[in-house]
Design a protein around this motif. Structure first.
Motif, short mmCIF file in Angstrom:
data_model
loop_
_atom_site.label_atom_id
_atom_site.label_comp_id
_atom_site.label_asym_id
_atom_site.label_seq_id
_atom_site.Cartn_x
_atom_site.Cartn_y
_atom_site.Cartn_z
N GLY A 57 0.81 -1.21 0.00
CA GLY A 57 0.00 0.00 0.00
C GLY A 57 0.84 1.26 0.00
O GLY A 57 2.08 1.24 0.05
N ASP A 58 0.16 2.38 -0.06
CA ASP A 58 0.79 3.70 -0.09
C ASP A 58 1.07 4.15 1.34
O ASP A 58 0.15 4.30 2.15
N PRO A 59 2.34 4.35 1.72
CA PRO A 59 2.64 4.76 3.10
C PRO A 59 2.07 6.14 3.45
O PRO A 59 1.80 6.41 4.63
N TYR A 109 -5.93 4.19 3.72
CA TYR A 109 -7.12 4.88 3.22
C TYR A 109 -6.97 5.15 1.73
O TYR A 109 -5.89 4.99 1.15
N GLN A 110 -8.07 5.60 1.12
CA GLN A 110 -8.07 5.87 -0.31
C GLN A 110 -7.26 7.13 -0.64
O GLN A 110 -6.56 7.17 -1.65
N THR A 111 -7.33 8.15 0.19
CA THR A 111 -6.66 9.42 -0.09
C THR A 111 -5.85 9.87 1.13
O THR A 111 -6.05 9.40 2.25
N GLU A 112 -4.95 10.81 0.87
CA GLU A 112 -4.16 11.38 1.95
C GLU A 112 -5.02 12.23 2.88
O GLU A 112 -4.73 12.34 4.08
N ARG A 113 -6.06 12.84 2.33
CA ARG A 113 -6.93 13.67 3.17
C ARG A 113 -7.64 12.81 4.21
O ARG A 113 -7.78 13.21 5.38
N GLU A 114 -8.10 11.64 3.81
CA GLU A 114 -8.74 10.73 4.78
C GLU A 114 -7.74 10.24 5.82
O GLU A 114 -8.07 10.12 7.00
N MET A 115 -6.50 9.96 5.35
CA MET A 115 -5.47 9.56 6.31
C MET A 115 -5.19 10.68 7.31
O MET A 115 -5.03 10.45 8.51
N GLN A 116 -5.15 11.93 6.83
CA GLN A 116 -4.92 13.08 7.70
C GLN A 116 -6.05 13.22 8.72
O GLN A 116 -5.82 13.52 9.90
N ARG A 117 -7.28 13.00 8.26
CA ARG A 117 -8.41 13.09 9.17
C ARG A 117 -8.33 12.02 10.27
O ARG A 117 -8.57 12.31 11.45
N ALA A 118 -8.00 10.80 9.88
CA ALA A 118 -7.86 9.73 10.87
C ALA A 118 -6.68 10.01 11.81
O ALA A 118 -6.76 9.75 13.02
#
Length: 349
Positions: A57-59, A109-118
């Motif tokens: 996956g994308d780190p 997650y699908q996007t970096e924005r979702e990762m940032q939110r989590a």
């Protein structure tokens, strides 16, 4: 060191075993065997963070979730982490022999924005009655990373005697003693960022993806096009709002005029009705007054006529009485004369 740095902290951007074992990031010697073992692994290059075949996956879209309950399953974790975005991949680390959970996992997650939110919102949340820790994927994104099993890592418990600092849960404290810049430079340890300390309440930002010039141009083009679209949309919205405001003002003017006309009409109708009512009242009052006057005059005439009749009757009766008395007197006088005449005649004979 000034007193304002007592409650200040800073976070490690790269991993060094000796610095991670220091509470203020200024130690130049390992203070336990685990730090020494991690330093040997780092110096000899015995650990390759990209060599784990299970890491996929994308780190930049992946978060590390620690301090999980041993009863937490993949479904429970996926359901809990889906609140912050669409989960693309999830790996709950388990023991090779027993298959039991080791208490941490990686969620992509699908996007970096979702990762940032989590990363910002899921930290210290509760899953299966356990307060979890959320961090970015330091294994792939933090330079010089050494895992806990080799004496490195971050955090830890006080009972173990192997606390590691510089992470999100245990940041470095601002040094209160002089900083050995020369020794730190020899060991390759980055010195504390004097004048750029953070507060404990500030959230450190995870590393962002390095973009190429083409991607930067595409992003700038997208931003400019988005800005143009927003500008045109804003203009259209402003025009629409202005048109709506004008229409509402015209509607208000028409409503105000209609209300004024209706008010005038109602006032005219009310005044006309009041005038007619007063006219009818006055007319009825005048009619009553006239009828009352006529009745009074009639009564007065009747009374006067009755009084006249009484007077006439009295006069007539008085005249009759006078006539009767006069006749009686005349009769008496006649009889008396006749008697006297008869007496005189008898005397003569």
């Amino acid at each position: 060191m000034s007193s304002r740095n007592i409650n200040s902290v800073f976070y490690a951007e790269s991993y060094h075993p000796i610095q991670a074992g220091s509470i203020d990031g200024t130690d130049i010697l390992p203070h336990d065997n685990a730090v020494y073992r991690a330093l040997l692994c780092s110096s000899a290059g015995l650990y390759d963070p990209q060599g784990d075949p299970k890491v996929i996956g994308d780190p930049y879209c992946t978060v590390f979730v620690g301090r999980l309950s041993p009863f937490t399953t993949e479904n429970t974790l996926s359901k809990a982490m889906s609140k912050f975005g669409q989960v693309k991949n999830l790996r709950l680390v388990r023991d090779i022999v027993t298959g039991a959970s080791r208490g941490y996992a990686f969620v992509e997650y699908q996007t970096e924005r979702e990762m940032q939110r989590a990363y910002e919102d899921a930290h210290h949340s509760i899953i299966d009655d356990c307060e979890i820790l959320v961090d970015y994927n330091r294994q792939q994104l933090m330079p010089g990373w050494i895992p806990r099993r080799l004496g490195g890592g971050l955090g830890g418990k006080k009972e173990s005697g192997q606390l590691r600092f510089g992470g999100r849960e245990r940041p470095f404290r601002a040094p209160l003693r002089p900083i050995p810049f020369d020794d730190l430079k020899k060991l390759g340890i980055p010195p504390p960022p004097e004048g750029r300390y953070m507060s404990r309440f500030q959230v450190p930002s995870p590393p962002s993806r390095k973009r190429s010039s083409v991607e930067k141009e595409e992003c700038s083009h997208k931003r400019s096009s988005k800005h143009d679209e927003e500008h045109t949309h804003r203009n259209s919205v402003e025009e629409r709002e202005e048109r709506h405001h004008k229409i509402s003002m015209e509607r208000e003017d028409r409503t105000r005029k209609r209300i004024s006309v209706e008010t005038e009409e109602s006032y005219y109708k009310r005044s006309k009705a009041e005038w007619e009512e007063r006219f009818h009242k006055r007319r009825s009052v005048d009619r009553e007054d006239r009828s009352h006057k006529r009745s009074l005059e009639k009564e007065e005439r009747h009374h006067r006529s009755s009084a006249d009749r009484e007077e006439n009757s009295q006069e007539r009766s008085s005249r009759i009485k006078e006539r009767g008395s006069h006749q009686r007197r005349s009769k008496r006088s006649y009889k008396h004369e006749r008697r006297t005449n008869s007496q005189d005649h008898s005397y003569d004979h």
